[in-house]
Design an enzyme around this catalytic site. Structure first.
Site, mmCIF file in Angstrom:
data_model
loop_
_atom_site.group_PDB
_atom_site.id
_atom_site.type_symbol
_atom_site.label_atom_id
_atom_site.label_comp_id
_atom_site.label_asym_id
_atom_site.label_seq_id
_atom_site.Cartn_x
_atom_site.Cartn_y
_atom_site.Cartn_z
ATOM 1 N N TYR A 47 -16.189 7.094 -14.809
ATOM 2 C CA TYR A 47 -15.903 6.783 -15.195
ATOM 3 C C TYR A 47 -15.332 7.941 -15.834
ATOM 4 O O TYR A 47 -13.943 8.162 -16.627
ATOM 5 C CB TYR A 47 -15.771 5.508 -16.422
ATOM 6 C CG TYR A 47 -16.262 3.848 -15.330
ATOM 7 C CD1 TYR A 47 -15.994 4.017 -13.485
ATOM 8 C CD2 TYR A 47 -16.879 2.969 -15.446
ATOM 9 C CE1 TYR A 47 -17.324 2.905 -12.787
ATOM 10 C CE2 TYR A 47 -17.617 1.970 -15.502
ATOM 11 C CZ TYR A 47 -17.181 1.932 -13.663
ATOM 12 O OH TYR A 47 -17.647 1.313 -12.659
ATOM 13 N N LYS A 76 -24.096 4.122 -14.688
ATOM 14 C CA LYS A 76 -24.511 4.725 -13.505
ATOM 15 C C LYS A 76 -24.793 5.977 -12.968
ATOM 16 O O LYS A 76 -23.887 6.920 -13.199
ATOM 17 C CB LYS A 76 -22.994 4.010 -12.543
ATOM 18 C CG LYS A 76 -22.830 2.499 -13.576
ATOM 19 C CD LYS A 76 -22.195 1.953 -11.769
ATOM 20 C CE LYS A 76 -21.778 0.694 -12.448
ATOM 21 N NZ LYS A 76 -20.872 0.523 -14.223
ATOM 22 N N HIS A 107 -24.455 4.177 -8.682
ATOM 23 C CA HIS A 107 -23.388 3.649 -8.829
ATOM 24 C C HIS A 107 -23.046 3.002 -6.632
ATOM 25 O O HIS A 107 -22.785 1.991 -6.765
ATOM 26 C CB HIS A 107 -22.671 4.426 -8.644
ATOM 27 C CG HIS A 107 -21.478 3.915 -9.423
ATOM 28 N ND1 HIS A 107 -20.492 4.425 -10.714
ATOM 29 C CD2 HIS A 107 -20.648 3.274 -8.800
ATOM 30 C CE1 HIS A 107 -19.353 3.867 -10.469
ATOM 31 N NE2 HIS A 107 -19.168 3.078 -9.810
#
Length: 309
Positions: A47, A76, A107
């Site tokens: 992210y 993750k 992930h």
């Protein structure tokens, strides 16, 4: 309200996802969420906002707004770091300014070309297809994840986007069982067989995209949202709740953890106010009938290969 994981730790059943959040809005997001009662935050190296989340959490902890033991922080391992699990975890911890993670997930069940620890690259070949690394097995990755528990860096470990076959394999080769499988599941993509398989074997299912991605995934992937479904809209009127609250309540009553994503204060408030009503079995069954087997999150758009095919 929390679910006890097979590791013995408790995980709040509603969390806040921070995908596609960036810059200054992260601080406001974290503080607003904490003030509303959120204690579970779902992050990921990919992210690309762990430093901002970490800064906000550090401020919240140092000012006494919240204690570390009351937080549940997930992040993750990215695909390109499967051969560098310990280094990647330490990199995330440093960015998040934490001594330990409550939950660390693989992930995606695919190792890709290494691009540098924490860089979360998705290297493509000359044909624009994801460079998949065929030298690192998921079993090797998992045993490195188990080391993190032994080292005290992580309390619980889990998987994400694993189907029944890969989840079964992980149960076979693991010494530390996966505590969680985080998957896309919502009324239009219910995946009852996978959910029940995980729960039968003591793996908690966390629903990412629990609202079907709504506007974000419609914009990004051209998907269809369950929030427009007439059956669910009728139930929202019946219970005098928003459609999103009904969908989240349905997820909770399936014994899954839900991590809706929003930056809007009003929606954030709505999404956690789901404990003052209960759907009847008949209404749960009604929602059960709207399943379209419709996956909204389609990474093939970026990777040039459909890993779900």
């Amino acid at each position: 309200m929390a679910i006890t994981l097979n590791s013995g730790f408790k995980m709040p059943v509603v969390g806040l996802g921070v995908w596609r959040m960036e810059g200054k809005e992260i601080r406001d997001l974290v503080f607003n969420a904490l003030n509303l009662g959120y204690r579970h935050f779902d992050c990921a190296a990919d992210y690309k906002n762990e430093p901002e989340v970490g800064e906000a959490l550090a401020e919240a902890l140092s000012t006494g707004l919240v204690k570390r033991e009351d937080l549940f922080i997930t992040t993750k391992l990215w695909n390109s770091d499967h051969g560098h699990v310990v280094e990647a975890c330490k990199d995330s911890l440093k960015k998040l300014r934490l001594d330990y993670l409550d939950l660390y997930l693989v992930h995606f069940p695919v190792a890709t070309k290494h691009t540098g620890v924490g860089t979360t690259g998705s290297a493509l070949d000359e044909d624009g297809v994801l460079e998949i690394d065929t030298t690192v097995s998921l079993e090797t990755t998992w045993h490195a994840m188990e080391e993190l528990v032994s080292m005290g860096l992580v309390r619980s470990i889990g998987i994400s986007n694993y189907d029944i076959f890969l989840t079964r394999d992980c149960l076979v080769y693991s010494k530390v069982k996966p505590a969680v499988n985080q998957i896309e599941t919502h009324p239009y993509f219910q995946r009852e067989s996978l959910v029940k398989f995980c729960q039968k074997h003591g793996i908690c299912v966390t629903a990412h995209t629990p609202l079907g991605g709504a506007a974000a995934n419609i914009e990004l992937f051209g998907s269809v949202s369950c929030l427009d479904d007439p059956v669910i809209k009728n139930l929202a009127e019946k219970y005098k709740k928003t459609v999103a609250q009904v969908v989240l309540r349905w997820g909770i009553q399936r014994n899954t953890v839900v991590i809706p994503k929003t930056s809007k204060l009003e929606r954030m408030k709505e999404n956690i106010q789901v404990f003052d009503f209960e759907l009847t079995k008949e209404d749960m069954d009604l929602i059960g009938k709207v399943d379209r087997k419709h996956r909204t999150n389609q990474p093939a758009k970026f990777w040039g290969v459909d890993l779900y095919a």
